[in-house]
Structures are given as C-alpha cells and as structure tokens.
Design an enzyme around this catalytic site. Sequence first.
Site, PDB file in Angstrom:
ATOM      1  N   GLN A 134      -6.573 -10.288  -9.485  1.00 58.70           N
ATOM      2  CA  GLN A 134      -5.756  -9.759 -10.572  1.00 58.70           C
ATOM      3  C   GLN A 134      -4.521 -10.632 -10.806  1.00 58.70           C
ATOM      4  O   GLN A 134      -3.608 -10.661  -9.982  1.00 58.70           O
ATOM      5  CB  GLN A 134      -5.297  -8.335 -10.202  1.00 58.70           C
ATOM      6  CG  GLN A 134      -4.416  -7.678 -11.250  1.00 58.70           C
ATOM      7  CD  GLN A 134      -3.873  -6.341 -10.771  1.00 58.70           C
ATOM      8  OE1 GLN A 134      -3.751  -6.097  -9.567  1.00 58.70           O
ATOM      9  NE2 GLN A 134      -3.524  -5.449 -11.700  1.00 58.70           N
ATOM     10  N   GLY A 135      -4.494 -11.309 -11.950  1.00 54.84           N
ATOM     11  CA  GLY A 135      -3.361 -12.181 -12.254  1.00 54.84           C
ATOM     12  C   GLY A 135      -2.391 -11.531 -13.222  1.00 54.84           C
ATOM     13  O   GLY A 135      -2.336 -11.885 -14.400  1.00 54.84           O
ATOM     14  N   TYR A 136      -1.679 -10.562 -12.738  1.00 59.35           N
ATOM     15  CA  TYR A 136      -0.684  -9.861 -13.569  1.00 59.35           C
ATOM     16  C   TYR A 136       0.728 -10.348 -13.236  1.00 59.35           C
ATOM     17  O   TYR A 136       1.413 -10.951 -14.038  1.00 59.35           O
ATOM     18  CB  TYR A 136      -0.732  -8.348 -13.292  1.00 59.35           C
ATOM     19  CG  TYR A 136      -1.707  -7.554 -14.126  1.00 59.35           C
ATOM     20  CD1 TYR A 136      -2.871  -8.117 -14.630  1.00 59.35           C
ATOM     21  CD2 TYR A 136      -1.471  -6.200 -14.400  1.00 59.35           C
ATOM     22  CE1 TYR A 136      -3.768  -7.359 -15.375  1.00 59.35           C
ATOM     23  CE2 TYR A 136      -2.355  -5.444 -15.145  1.00 59.35           C
ATOM     24  CZ  TYR A 136      -3.497  -6.015 -15.629  1.00 59.35           C
ATOM     25  OH  TYR A 136      -4.373  -5.261 -16.364  1.00 59.35           O
ATOM     26  N   SER A 137       1.172 -10.041 -11.987  1.00 58.01           N
ATOM     27  CA  SER A 137       2.580 -10.244 -11.621  1.00 58.01           C
ATOM     28  C   SER A 137       2.966 -11.716 -11.608  1.00 58.01           C
ATOM     29  O   SER A 137       2.150 -12.590 -11.320  1.00 58.01           O
ATOM     30  CB  SER A 137       2.841  -9.660 -10.236  1.00 58.01           C
ATOM     31  OG  SER A 137       2.421  -8.332 -10.187  1.00 58.01           O
ATOM     32  N   GLU A 175      -6.328   1.908 -11.895  1.00 61.76           N
ATOM     33  CA  GLU A 175      -5.925   1.449 -10.572  1.00 61.76           C
ATOM     34  C   GLU A 175      -5.240   2.584  -9.833  1.00 61.76           C
ATOM     35  O   GLU A 175      -5.473   2.823  -8.661  1.00 61.76           O
ATOM     36  CB  GLU A 175      -4.976   0.245 -10.718  1.00 61.76           C
ATOM     37  CG  GLU A 175      -4.435  -0.267  -9.394  1.00 61.76           C
ATOM     38  CD  GLU A 175      -3.402  -1.392  -9.551  1.00 61.76           C
ATOM     39  OE1 GLU A 175      -3.077  -1.760 -10.691  1.00 61.76           O
ATOM     40  OE2 GLU A 175      -2.932  -1.887  -8.517  1.00 61.76           O
ATOM     41  N   SER A 191       5.472   0.334  -8.761  1.00 68.06           N
ATOM     42  CA  SER A 191       6.197   0.868  -7.601  1.00 68.06           C
ATOM     43  C   SER A 191       6.403   2.377  -7.754  1.00 68.06           C
ATOM     44  O   SER A 191       6.284   2.917  -8.849  1.00 68.06           O
ATOM     45  CB  SER A 191       7.554   0.182  -7.463  1.00 68.06           C
ATOM     46  OG  SER A 191       8.455   0.725  -8.410  1.00 68.06           O
ATOM     47  N   ASN A 192       6.715   3.028  -6.651  1.00 70.61           N
ATOM     48  CA  ASN A 192       6.899   4.481  -6.732  1.00 70.61           C
ATOM     49  C   ASN A 192       8.111   4.861  -7.578  1.00 70.61           C
ATOM     50  O   ASN A 192       8.133   5.944  -8.158  1.00 70.61           O
ATOM     51  CB  ASN A 192       6.963   5.075  -5.320  1.00 70.61           C
ATOM     52  CG  ASN A 192       5.575   5.095  -4.666  1.00 70.61           C
ATOM     53  OD1 ASN A 192       4.633   4.467  -5.171  1.00 70.61           O
ATOM     54  ND2 ASN A 192       5.435   5.821  -3.562  1.00 70.61           N
ATOM     55  N   GLU A 193       9.081   3.957  -7.670  1.00 71.70           N
ATOM     56  CA  GLU A 193      10.196   4.218  -8.592  1.00 71.70           C
ATOM     57  C   GLU A 193       9.679   4.190 -10.043  1.00 71.70           C
ATOM     58  O   GLU A 193      10.018   5.047 -10.849  1.00 71.70           O
ATOM     59  CB  GLU A 193      11.299   3.163  -8.427  1.00 71.70           C
ATOM     60  CG  GLU A 193      12.157   3.324  -7.176  1.00 71.70           C
ATOM     61  CD  GLU A 193      11.478   2.775  -5.920  1.00 71.70           C
ATOM     62  OE1 GLU A 193      10.457   2.076  -6.040  1.00 71.70           O
ATOM     63  OE2 GLU A 193      11.969   3.068  -4.813  1.00 71.70           O
TER      64      GLU A 193
HETATM   65  C1  LIG Z   1       0.756  -6.568  -0.940  1.00 74.93           C
HETATM   66  C2  LIG Z   1       0.869  -6.686  -2.417  1.00 74.93           C
HETATM   67  C3  LIG Z   1      -0.251  -6.938  -3.177  1.00 74.93           C
HETATM   68  C4  LIG Z   1      -0.149  -7.125  -4.558  1.00 74.93           C
HETATM   69  N1  LIG Z   1      -1.273  -7.468  -5.265  1.00 74.93           N
HETATM   70  C5  LIG Z   1      -1.145  -7.829  -6.565  1.00 74.93           C
HETATM   71  C6  LIG Z   1      -2.243  -8.376  -7.290  1.00 74.93           C
HETATM   72  O1  LIG Z   1      -3.354  -8.530  -6.764  1.00 74.93           O
HETATM   73  N2  LIG Z   1      -2.047  -8.774  -8.540  1.00 74.93           N
HETATM   74  C7  LIG Z   1      -0.850  -8.630  -9.184  1.00 74.93           C
HETATM   75  O2  LIG Z   1      -0.754  -8.997 -10.346  1.00 74.93           O
HETATM   76  N3  LIG Z   1       0.207  -8.112  -8.542  1.00 74.93           N
HETATM   77  C8  LIG Z   1       0.096  -7.718  -7.251  1.00 74.93           C
HETATM   78  N4  LIG Z   1       1.184  -7.222  -6.567  1.00 74.93           N
HETATM   79  C9  LIG Z   1       2.487  -7.208  -7.232  1.00 74.93           C
HETATM   80  C10 LIG Z   1       3.048  -5.836  -7.481  1.00 74.93           C
HETATM   81  O3  LIG Z   1       2.430  -5.245  -8.546  1.00 74.93           O
HETATM   82  C11 LIG Z   1       4.567  -6.016  -7.677  1.00 74.93           C
HETATM   83  O4  LIG Z   1       5.090  -6.319  -6.422  1.00 74.93           O
HETATM   84  C12 LIG Z   1       5.211  -4.796  -8.241  1.00 74.93           C
HETATM   85  O5  LIG Z   1       4.909  -4.673  -9.586  1.00 74.93           O
HETATM   86  C13 LIG Z   1       6.736  -4.828  -8.082  1.00 74.93           C
HETATM   87  O6  LIG Z   1       7.280  -5.986  -8.616  1.00 74.93           O
HETATM   88  P1  LIG Z   1       8.280  -6.901  -7.795  1.00 74.93           P
HETATM   89  O7  LIG Z   1       7.697  -7.149  -6.479  1.00 74.93           O
HETATM   90  O8  LIG Z   1       8.632  -8.056  -8.621  1.00 74.93           O
HETATM   91  O9  LIG Z   1       9.567  -5.986  -7.567  1.00 74.93           O
HETATM   92  P2  LIG Z   1      10.721  -5.701  -8.634  1.00 74.93           P
HETATM   93  O10 LIG Z   1      10.119  -5.348  -9.928  1.00 74.93           O
HETATM   94  O11 LIG Z   1      11.676  -6.805  -8.592  1.00 74.93           O
HETATM   95  O12 LIG Z   1      11.362  -4.389  -8.029  1.00 74.93           O
HETATM   96  C14 LIG Z   1      12.292  -4.401  -6.962  1.00 74.93           C
HETATM   97  C15 LIG Z   1      12.739  -2.975  -6.738  1.00 74.93           C
HETATM   98  O13 LIG Z   1      13.377  -2.473  -7.903  1.00 74.93           O
HETATM   99  C16 LIG Z   1      12.778  -1.260  -8.306  1.00 74.93           C
HETATM  100  N5  LIG Z   1      12.834  -1.122  -9.762  1.00 74.93           N
HETATM  101  C17 LIG Z   1      12.428  -2.013 -10.688  1.00 74.93           C
HETATM  102  N6  LIG Z   1      12.614  -1.524 -11.917  1.00 74.93           N
HETATM  103  C18 LIG Z   1      13.134  -0.294 -11.768  1.00 74.93           C
HETATM  104  C19 LIG Z   1      13.545   0.730 -12.673  1.00 74.93           C
HETATM  105  N7  LIG Z   1      13.446   0.566 -13.991  1.00 74.93           N
HETATM  106  N8  LIG Z   1      14.044   1.873 -12.168  1.00 74.93           N
HETATM  107  C20 LIG Z   1      14.157   2.049 -10.825  1.00 74.93           C
HETATM  108  N9  LIG Z   1      13.782   1.116  -9.936  1.00 74.93           N
HETATM  109  C21 LIG Z   1      13.279  -0.043 -10.399  1.00 74.93           C
HETATM  110  C22 LIG Z   1      11.373  -1.361  -7.802  1.00 74.93           C
HETATM  111  O14 LIG Z   1      10.777  -0.093  -7.682  1.00 74.93           O
HETATM  112  C23 LIG Z   1      11.585  -2.030  -6.460  1.00 74.93           C
HETATM  113  O15 LIG Z   1      11.961  -1.091  -5.516  1.00 74.93           O
HETATM  114  C24 LIG Z   1       1.104  -7.006  -5.190  1.00 74.93           C
HETATM  115  C25 LIG Z   1       2.231  -6.708  -4.435  1.00 74.93           C
HETATM  116  C26 LIG Z   1       2.137  -6.558  -3.057  1.00 74.93           C
HETATM  117  C27 LIG Z   1       3.385  -6.256  -2.278  1.00 74.93           C
END
Ligand SMILES: Cc1cc2nc3c(=O)[nH]c(=O)nc-3n(C[C@H](O)[C@H](O)[C@H](O)COP(=O)(O)OP(=O)(O)OC[C@H]3O[C@@H](n4cnc5c(N)ncnc54)[C@H](O)[C@@H]3O)c2cc1C
Lengths: 398, 385
Positions: free
Chosen positions: A125-128, A244, A383-385
């Site tokens: 999955q190439g999203y993030s 998902e 994320s749960n937030e």
């Molecule tokens: C083990 C693992 C596997 C993953 N696998 C994939 C994958 O296969 N493909 C893919 O595309 N992605 C994948 N991900 C990425 C995942 O979807 C992102 O980590 C996730 O979307 C959070 O983004 P971030 O890590 O950039 O954190 P950030 O977005 O930078 O968030 C940091 C913190 O801020 C909080 N936050 C952000 N915005 C808000 C808001 N508006 N209000 C309150 N709190 C907020 C978040 O909840 C978090 O606690 C994976 C991540 C992990 C850890």
Amino acid sequence: MNLEFTPEEIAFRNEVRAFIEENYPDEIKGLGAREDLTREQFLAWHKVLGKKGWSAPAWPEKYGGTGWTATQRYIWSEENARVDAIMPLPFGVSMVGPVIYTFGSEEQKAQHLPGIRSGDVWWCQGYSEPGAGSDLASLKTTAVRDGDHYVINGQKTWTTLAQHADWIFILCRTDPDAAKPQEGISFILADMNTPGIEVRPIITIDGSHEVNETWLTDVRVPVENLVGKENEGWTYAKFLLAHERSGIAGVARSKRGVEKLRQIASTELIDGEPLISDGEFARKISQLEIDLTALEFTELRTLARESQGKGPGPESSILKIKGTEIQQRLTELTLEAVGNYGAPYFRGFSEDGSNEFGIGPDYAHHAGPAYFNMRKTSIYGGSNEIQRNIITKMILGL
Amino acid sequence: MDFNFTEEQSMIRDSLARLIREQYDFETRRSVVESDAGWRPEMWAQFAELGLLMAPFSEEDGGLGGGAIDAMVVMEEFGKGLVVEPFVPSVVCGGGFLKHAGSVAQKEEYLAGIMSGEQIFAFAWAEPKGRYNYADLETTARKDGAGFVLNGHKAVVIGAPWASHFVVTARTAGDRRDRAGVSAFIVAKDAAGVTTRDYPTVDGRRASEVYFENVALSSEHLIGEVDGALSLVERVGDEATAALCAEACGAMGVAHAQTVEYSRTRKQFGVPIGKFQVLQHRMVDMFMEHEQSISMTYMATLKLDEPEIERKKAVSAAKVRIGQAGRLVGQQAVQIHGGMGMTEELAVGHYFKRITMVDSEFGNVDYHLKRYTDLCAAEMAVAAE
Ligand SMILES: Cc1cc2nc3c(=O)[nH]c(=O)nc-3n(C[C@H](O)[C@H](O)[C@H](O)COP(=O)(O)OP(=O)(O)OC[C@H]3O[C@@H](n4cnc5c(N)ncnc54)[C@H](O)[C@@H]3O)c2cc1C
C-alpha cells in the site's frame, strides 16, 4: 434477535473446522502471525485457501467471494483464530481487491483479481509519505502523463512488507492545480519490478523489518494502470480505508489472545501459586475479556447492518479504536505476566528468533517486542486520534 | 526541610551531564549496544574518574561521603542518556551490601574495587519461578563444615556479562519462601562451578542466566547474617528500586521533552500537531506524571534510612506511581510521534522501551501495590494492639 447458531451454521462450522484441521500447512503450524515470517510462510495458508475458493470470503460471488453470511464469516474468523492461522494479508484481499472490482476496468479485474485470490501476487500500500500521514490528502508524489504512460516521482513511506511485494497501489497527484488537495489525486497500480522503484528497510523498535521507504524515481507506468478516473482517486482511497478499518477489530484473534494469556497466567507463579489465582491479575484479564465482549457484539451489530446493505460507515471507527486498544492491552498484560523473563531479547541472538537457548519459558520470549510492536496499531490505519475526529464529525456532527 | 542539592551533588550532575552529552550521544549508544561487548569499559573508567562510583559511600569506607541522593542524581542522568553501564547492579547493589553489612576485610577486598571500577558486581536474586519475591528461593547453600556449597539458577541477572562478582541470595535453612533461612554470598564469577549464559535485553542492556553447580564457599563469602539476610536484601533492593525510579524520571523527562519538541515541528493539516488540543492535553498529562514521578523519587530516596516499614512503604509508593507514569509517558511519546515513534532510528522509541522495562525490575506496579497494602494492614494491626 437470537444468539444461537442454526443447524446449518453448526454444520458449516464443522465443515470449516475439519477443513482447517486437514489442510492447514504443517510448515507454519504454531508460528502464529508475526512480522518476521518469510514470504512463503505468509502465503502458505493463503495459497491453500485460494485453491479452495475461500481466500476472499467478503468479495461478491461473481469475483470469487464465498457468498457467506455475516454469521458464516464470523465463524470463519473464529475457527482460523483457534489455530492461530496466518491469514491472507489485507493489502490485496481487503484493500486493493475491492477497489479493483468496484472501480476498475474489466482488463484490470481480469489481470489482478485471480492473483490476489490465489496468493500468487503480493500487494503493498503506497499511501503515506514522510509529509503526509494523518493528512493523507497533502501527498506530494506526482504522476505526469507522457504519451501512453504516467511518470511517477516521489517518496512513499511505512510501506508494510514492500520487500516481499510484487505490486503496489499508489496515490499520486495528477492535478497540482485542483481547487482542493483531495481533488487532484489518482489511484495507480504499479509492478514493483518497474525501473525506478527502490525499497529501503525501516527497522522498528521491536527490531523487526516490517515497514519500508519506497522511493519512486521516473517510474513509467502504462496509463491502463490508472484505476477509475483520473483525479478521483481520493474517493477510492477513502472507500479502501473504510474496508481496512473494519478488518482491524481482530476480535477472533484477540479472543484467542485472552485464552493464551490465561494459559500463561496459569503457568506463571506468584509466591508459589499460579498467577491466575492472584485476584488483581485475574481481574485484569476479566476486564479485558469484558471489553472484548463489548467489542465483539458491537462488531456483530455492525455486520448485521452491513448484510442489510448499510455501511461500513463511520461506525467502523469504533471497531478500529476499541479493537486496537484491546490488542495493545493484551500484549501489555502478557509482558506483565512473564515478569523478569520479559527482558531477554532473542532477535539477532538466535537466528530465527526461536528460544533454542532455553532461556525463560517459550511464551515469554516475544512478549517485549510484541508489546512494542503493537503500539503501531493506534497509529496506522488512520490513527486513533483521527478515528475520534471522524466520529466527532460524522456521527456527533460537531 | 530542604530540597536543594549540595554543591558536590550539583557538580556530579553537571560533569556527568557534560560527559554524556559529549561521549554518549544517541548514535554512539546505538552502536555500543549493538556491539559484541554491549558496553564501554573505558566509559566505566571515566565514570570512576569523575568520582561517580565512590560518590554514595562514606569517607570511612573510602568514598566521597555521599549517599542515596548522590545515587539518585547519577541515575537520573543515566536515564536521560539511556546509559547502559551497570551503576545500579555494581554500585547501588554490590556496594550497598558491602556498605551495610561488609566486614572490614570484605570492604577492603571488594568495596575499593567497586569504587575504582576495577571490580563490577551484579545482584543475582531473581529465579525462574520466584517472580519478585526475594525469599522464594530454589537456590540453596548447604552448610558444609565451616563453609557452604551453592547450587541453583538465577534468572535475568542484569549486568552479569560484565561482572567480576555476584551477590547471590540462597536458602541456607527453612522452607521455600520462609523469611528466615535466607543468606547472601559474594561469589566470584570465575569461581569453579559458576557458568553464565549471556544475552541482550529488549531495552539495550545485557543480562545473564547464572548457574551455580557445587560452588564451594567459605564464611568469608557470606555477607550479612547467616540465615538472616532477608532484611538486608530487602533494604538493598529498595535502594536499587529508588535508583531505578530516578533513572525512569530522567528517561521520562527526555521522552516528554522530545515529544513536545516534535509536536512543534511536525505539521499536518497545515499546522503543527502541537496545536491540536487533544494532543496538548495529553502532553500536559505526561508532564504532570513526570513531575509527580520526580516528587515520589525524592520522597522515597529521602526515606531510605527510615525504619523498615516506612522505608518499604515509601519505595513501593514511588515504584507504583512511576510504573503507572512510565506507561502513560512512554506510550504517548510514541503515539504522538506517529510512525516516527515506531522506528529504531529515533531516540524516543528507545526511551519508551527503557521506561517500560523499569516497571518489571525489582517488582512491578502490582507487586508494590500489594506490598504497600500489606504494610498498611500490618501497621493497623500493630496500632490496634
Ligand atoms: C507499522 C506501520 C505500518 C504502516 N503501514 C503502512 C502501509 O503499508 N502503507 C501506508 O501507506 N502507510 C502505512 N503506515 C502509515 C500510517 O498510516 C501513518 O503512520 C499514519 O497515517 C499516521 O501518520 P504519521 O505517522 O505521519 O503521523 P502524523 O500524522 O504526523 O501524526 C502524529 C500524531 O499526531 C496526531 N494527529 C495528527 N493529526 C491530528 C488531528 N487532526 N487531531 C488530533 N491528532 C492528530 C496523530 O494521531 C499522531 O498521534 C504504517 C504505519 C506504521 C506505524
């Protein structure tokens, strides 16, 4: 309302149980779902199920689904959890598969759905991106049309198990001038062997190689690999995220986890007595099981609604939040249960992470890393937030 | 009442902080942890040179005249730097046994070595089936003429791979888990019949399983009273626990500061994530937990020389609070870092791991909550008489 299985459902359960008993591959028995399995281990059961036609139960029958009712699917998860089965990974079966059969062209369906079902083709999955996590719509990877091809440039990250993947689905920006960031995004499929795709490992705090950076440099992909319409990828991406989330509750697996925790707590001793006889610890397990029951019945209600053609709606956020909190709590209590033997670290110490040195009980040797690793579940999949924000907006209307 | 540090204590803190800043940066630590040795003997020599290893000992014993507060100061800095070298096993535990119960000859033979860094002790008390109960011993030291014969298996002995000596608890009389009948011995690692299996721990340290097979000991190896060492063991255990609390405070402080800093720079939805109120409040909770942990660590450290019940209650109270605080601070530090918090590459995940593992050392939250409750009940029973 009625909780009992019908005779047909009981017959189904027996059939499924017998099938698993006879066909679950010996070479992966007892391994359980872990991050550090080989590609073959991940796919072994998937391939058996593919042949049987049971690898994608939730799909419509015309695409190879089983046509099972919600109750049958529930039974299916339960029976697999009983043996700690290594289930088909979500990226193909639960993510890109439904997007392709819902929005893809006939050629795409013919090309991709069989490989997803059989387990011959591994998807990632190439999203993030480094700058686009929770705010996925701010993604910067671009796809520029050049004749019959898109040329993709950018960096994806956290790509789970990309090191094993054959194909990737990528969210790309195709209209940098769109009025809203969500409006200029497309959903594109790419063969991982295409020149310009480079996968670099990210090691997580439990010491495993589960996620990767995926670098995309002048990756030329045929325009036929665009799913649906150009610039409408966000709709498909959101559709996929909702799918998902519902899988993420993991009720059956957590029930099995509670069972295992009880076994551990019956073996571990405190002042010469089984830990389970310690009121404090026993109550913690009970509390966890009660929370899990609440989740289970919430999921069953959701499934019932779904089988009437509603959802999965924003309620699936409840399943994601509660499901992951329970998974995390399980590993937390397991680490607590094993006491001093939570400390030894086996990865790199013994080649395959097995406890060949006989240090501490077998069930303890992955307790620490499992707890560390499970912290991911409240971060990924929205994320749960972010899930709480979704409920705030979509359900509470605030 | 006085919560100020002495000049010596402040000096220790400052010079240790500088040393860690200059020679114990995160990348260096990572490569050391992954190396075969897993630590740096030359770092230990520098700690000795700074006087850290002699700080908590009286001048009569050849130390600098400090005590538990000095150990607290050291361990808080160790926590901030995720230092892996064995200050608690060697100085607090090994040194603690000698300081409280060592004979003149034993002090001469061992304490000087601990303070100079030439000898390193590890505390071998835990057993595979004993959990956190110091008296739940399968290891035995059979009386044999004027000496003893030691047999048994000690579990997860922190710092053991680097140790020259162990303090080993063993049953010399009575039944398993009896308070009476516990003795403590100093055993050289190279003594005949001692074997170890070394391994890394999940939080970057090293430990061993230690096996004793018919190890011959004389009464010179005995530390504390024969059959009556449990109170001493508990006292040293409490001192170690207080020092671990200080370490956890140091680690929590850094984990919190790094999280606040990250929330200032990480942008999503066009704003720093630190602008989201839900995260702000959570970081406030982390802050409050850290502050209360410091308070509890001071309280417990200041009460280490009080009568037994008061000391035990204070230490258990601190360990409970710090176990709980550590869970919140560690988990949320990772959560707020998002995916970045999950990576080996970033320091915050390593702080999370260390903070987590402090809880299961020398008794976790449940153990200490129960010990505290039992002590309260005992006090009430005494008062009622
Ligand atoms: C083990 C693992 C596997 C993953 N696998 C994939 C994958 O296969 N493909 C893919 O595309 N992605 C994948 N991900 C990425 C995942 O979807 C992102 O980590 C996730 O979307 C959070 O983004 P971030 O890590 O950039 O954190 P950030 O977005 O930078 O968030 C940091 C913190 O801020 C909080 N936050 C952000 N915005 C808000 C808001 N508006 N209000 C309150 N709190 C907020 C978040 O909840 C978090 O606690 C994976 C991540 C992990 C850890």
